[in-house]
Design a protein around this motif. Structure first.
Motif, mmCIF file in Angstrom:
data_model
loop_
_atom_site.group_PDB
_atom_site.id
_atom_site.type_symbol
_atom_site.label_atom_id
_atom_site.label_comp_id
_atom_site.label_asym_id
_atom_site.label_seq_id
_atom_site.Cartn_x
_atom_site.Cartn_y
_atom_site.Cartn_z
ATOM 1 N N SER A 3 0.838 -1.194 0.000
ATOM 2 C CA SER A 3 0.000 0.000 0.000
ATOM 3 C C SER A 3 0.873 1.245 0.000
ATOM 4 N N PRO A 4 0.493 2.277 -0.737
ATOM 5 C CA PRO A 4 1.269 3.521 -0.735
ATOM 6 C C PRO A 4 1.222 4.169 0.643
ATOM 7 N N ILE A 5 2.252 4.929 0.950
ATOM 8 C CA ILE A 5 2.352 5.561 2.264
ATOM 9 C C ILE A 5 1.170 6.486 2.520
ATOM 10 N N THR A 6 0.661 7.107 1.477
ATOM 11 C CA THR A 6 -0.464 8.031 1.638
ATOM 12 C C THR A 6 -1.728 7.345 2.148
ATOM 13 N N SER A 7 -1.790 6.006 2.018
ATOM 14 C CA SER A 7 -2.958 5.275 2.514
ATOM 15 C C SER A 7 -2.787 4.823 3.962
ATOM 16 N N TRP A 8 -1.596 5.016 4.531
ATOM 17 C CA TRP A 8 -1.346 4.642 5.924
ATOM 18 C C TRP A 8 -2.089 5.599 6.854
ATOM 19 N N PRO A 9 -2.325 5.181 8.106
ATOM 20 C CA PRO A 9 -2.839 6.125 9.100
ATOM 21 C C PRO A 9 -1.928 7.345 9.169
ATOM 22 N N LYS A 10 -2.509 8.492 9.308
ATOM 23 C CA LYS A 10 -1.755 9.744 9.212
ATOM 24 C C LYS A 10 -0.561 9.772 10.152
ATOM 25 N N ASN A 11 -0.749 9.320 11.393
ATOM 26 C CA ASN A 11 0.337 9.436 12.370
ATOM 27 C C ASN A 11 1.435 8.385 12.177
ATOM 28 N N GLU A 12 1.273 7.487 11.198
ATOM 29 C CA GLU A 12 2.313 6.498 10.891
ATOM 30 C C GLU A 12 3.107 6.866 9.649
ATOM 31 N N GLN A 13 2.670 7.879 8.920
ATOM 32 C CA GLN A 13 3.402 8.329 7.738
ATOM 33 C C GLN A 13 4.665 9.072 8.186
ATOM 34 N N PRO A 14 5.836 8.773 7.569
ATOM 35 C CA PRO A 14 7.102 9.336 8.062
ATOM 36 C C PRO A 14 7.106 10.851 8.260
ATOM 37 N N ARG A 15 6.587 11.609 7.308
ATOM 38 C CA ARG A 15 6.619 13.063 7.443
ATOM 39 C C ARG A 15 5.773 13.537 8.627
ATOM 40 N N GLU A 16 4.579 12.959 8.754
ATOM 41 C CA GLU A 16 3.696 13.356 9.847
ATOM 42 C C GLU A 16 4.250 12.873 11.186
ATOM 43 N N LYS A 17 4.833 11.691 11.190
ATOM 44 C CA LYS A 17 5.438 11.137 12.396
ATOM 45 C C LYS A 17 6.575 12.040 12.883
ATOM 46 N N LEU A 18 7.368 12.537 11.945
ATOM 47 C CA LEU A 18 8.458 13.449 12.298
ATOM 48 C C LEU A 18 7.898 14.752 12.866
ATOM 49 N N ARG A 19 6.846 15.261 12.238
ATOM 50 C CA ARG A 19 6.252 16.522 12.691
ATOM 51 C C ARG A 19 5.690 16.400 14.098
ATOM 52 N N LEU A 20 5.078 15.274 14.382
ATOM 53 C CA LEU A 20 4.417 15.083 15.674
ATOM 54 C C LEU A 20 5.381 14.725 16.794
ATOM 55 N N HIS A 21 6.392 13.902 16.473
ATOM 56 C CA HIS A 21 7.217 13.315 17.534
ATOM 57 C C HIS A 21 8.708 13.624 17.414
ATOM 58 N N GLY A 22 9.127 14.267 16.323
ATOM 59 C CA GLY A 22 10.537 14.576 16.157
ATOM 60 C C GLY A 22 11.262 13.514 15.348
ATOM 61 N N ALA A 23 12.381 13.911 14.762
ATOM 62 C CA ALA A 23 13.121 13.023 13.862
ATOM 63 C C ALA A 23 13.676 11.792 14.563
ATOM 64 N N ARG A 24 13.988 11.901 15.850
ATOM 65 C CA ARG A 24 14.592 10.777 16.573
ATOM 66 C C ARG A 24 13.649 9.588 16.693
ATOM 67 N N CYS A 25 12.375 9.807 16.494
ATOM 68 C CA CYS A 25 11.396 8.724 16.613
ATOM 69 C C CYS A 25 11.292 7.899 15.325
ATOM 70 N N LEU A 26 11.949 8.345 14.266
ATOM 71 C CA LEU A 26 11.864 7.628 12.998
ATOM 72 C C LEU A 26 13.010 6.642 12.850
ATOM 73 N N SER A 27 12.737 5.542 12.202
ATOM 74 C CA SER A 27 13.786 4.575 11.896
ATOM 75 C C SER A 27 14.670 5.115 10.779
ATOM 76 N N ASP A 28 15.811 4.460 10.553
ATOM 77 C CA ASP A 28 16.684 4.875 9.454
ATOM 78 C C ASP A 28 15.936 4.838 8.120
ATOM 79 N N ALA A 29 15.167 3.784 7.920
ATOM 80 C CA ALA A 29 14.435 3.642 6.654
ATOM 81 C C ALA A 29 13.380 4.722 6.503
#
Length: 229
Positions: A3-29
């Protein structure tokens, strides 16, 4: 088909996840996927990023890749490589700027982080000089010599000339071991002794000699090898 990332729950999409929780919360991928932006047929950007990291063996090795190596992966091209390299260069410049703003010894880990990003994973040997002013702020970091995978010829006379040209009060030198073993060779130890004596004649202190590899560091100062008669 993923599934494309745009179909994921909003708070699980990398850009939104970074905005909400900061870059340190994202995996390398996930971080890499933000630069890739899109995937390829059958793979979203996160999976493509995972494939890239797996192909190169690690994120640092990926960042040190050449354009020719990078574009061997289906779905990425020169444009994506240049974007990633530009971001990586900004990180290295930020670390270097930090060393220029405060004493080199206020954060030894900062020095190691800078050297690791600069030369830690290069496939060939490089010899760096970090020229310092009287307050031990970085004047300039210069790649003075470059060699093969196993050897670099270093000329102490050139080091003295470059240090004097910058009116340096102190110096840190560093080189990498592409083999992965950061322990000094007999030649490394002899070079350090030669530099200490040579620099003393022009009233410049050699503060440390670092050996950097992809698996660690060796500090002559921390190991008590800077004290010579």
């Amino acid at each position: 088909m993923e599934s494309p990332i745009t179909s994921w729950p909003k708070n699980e999409q990398p850009r939104e996840k970074l905005r909400l929780h900061g870059a340190r919360c994202l995996s390398d991928a996930e971080l890499l996927a933000i630069f890739l932006r899109v995937g390829v047929k059958g793979k979203n950007a996160v999976t493509l990023a995972q494939d890239l990291i797996h192909y190169f063996g690690s994120l640092p090795r990926l960042l040190a890749s050449t354009a020719e190596e990078f574009i061997q992966i289906h779905g990425v091209g020169l444009s994506k490589w240049t974007q990633i390299q530009a971001a990586y260069e900004l990180v290295k410049r930020s670390l270097e700027d930090g060393l220029a703003q405060k004493s080199i010894f206020s954060s030894p880990e900062h020095v190691k982080e800078f050297l690791q990003s600069k030369i830690g994973r290069l496939p060939h040997e490089v010899f760096l000089c970090l020229y310092l002013d009287s307050s031990l702020h970085l004047i300039e970091c210069q790649e003075l010599f470059r060699g093969s995978i196993t050897h670099t010829t270093v000329y102490p006379r050139e080091i003295l000339k470059e240090a004097l040209a910058r009116n340096a009060s102190a110096l840190i030198v560093a080189h990498n071991h592409p083999s992965g073993n950061p322990l000094p060779s007999n030649a490394d130890q002899e070079l350090t002794r030669t530099l200490i004596h040579a620099l003393q004649w022009v009233d410049i202190s050699l503060l440390d000699h670092y050996i950097v590899s992809n698996s660690g560091f060796f500090s002559f100062s921390e190991s008590g090898l800077m004290n010579v008669d």
